[in-house]
Every structure is written in structure tokens, then in C-alpha cells.
Write a protein that holds these residues in place. Sequence first.
Motif: not given
Length: 83
Positions: A40-67
Motif C-alpha cells: 500500500y501507498w499513502v499520500d497523507e496530505a491529499q488523503g489518498k491510499i492505494f492498495c495492491l491486492v491479488e484477489a479472485p475478483s474486485a468484490d472479494a478485495a472489497e469484502a476484505v476491507h469492509r469486514e
Amino acid sequence: MPIYLDVHSVSGGVTIDDVAKAHLADLQTQGRHDVTYLRYWVDEAQGKIFCLVEAPSADAAEAVHREAHGLVADEIYQVQEGS
């Protein structure tokens, strides 16, 4: 497995320490969804977070964050690694 890059926008900024805590929660949750958060990468001043993830789908990646912490991404892109 597909690779995704997600983008979070946090109004008011974000700290690297808070993102590190959220990332640890992702790591503890990811196995239940067959997901691997890589970096992951963070731009503190701009309030941006970027995450790199291997996942079977975008929905699976999102489910991890949500949970794990409830901070779902504003955008998510399937990407291919280049050199």
C-alpha cells in the motif's frame, strides 16, 4: 490470480500509522476471501491510499476491507504488472 489497485479518498487527510493499522486488519481477514494484500501507498496530505491486492475478483478485495475495518475503496482497477 488477477491483481487490483484500489484507491481510497479520505477527507481531512490520513496518517501512515492509521493506514498501517487498517492494513494489519486486512492481513488478518484476507484468508477468508482467498485474497492477498501485497502493498500500500499513502499520500497523507491529499488523503489518498492505494492498495495492491491479488484477489479472485474486485468484490472479494472489497469484502476484505469492509469486514476488516469498513473503509472500502472509492475506485478499484484490475491491473497488469509491467517492468
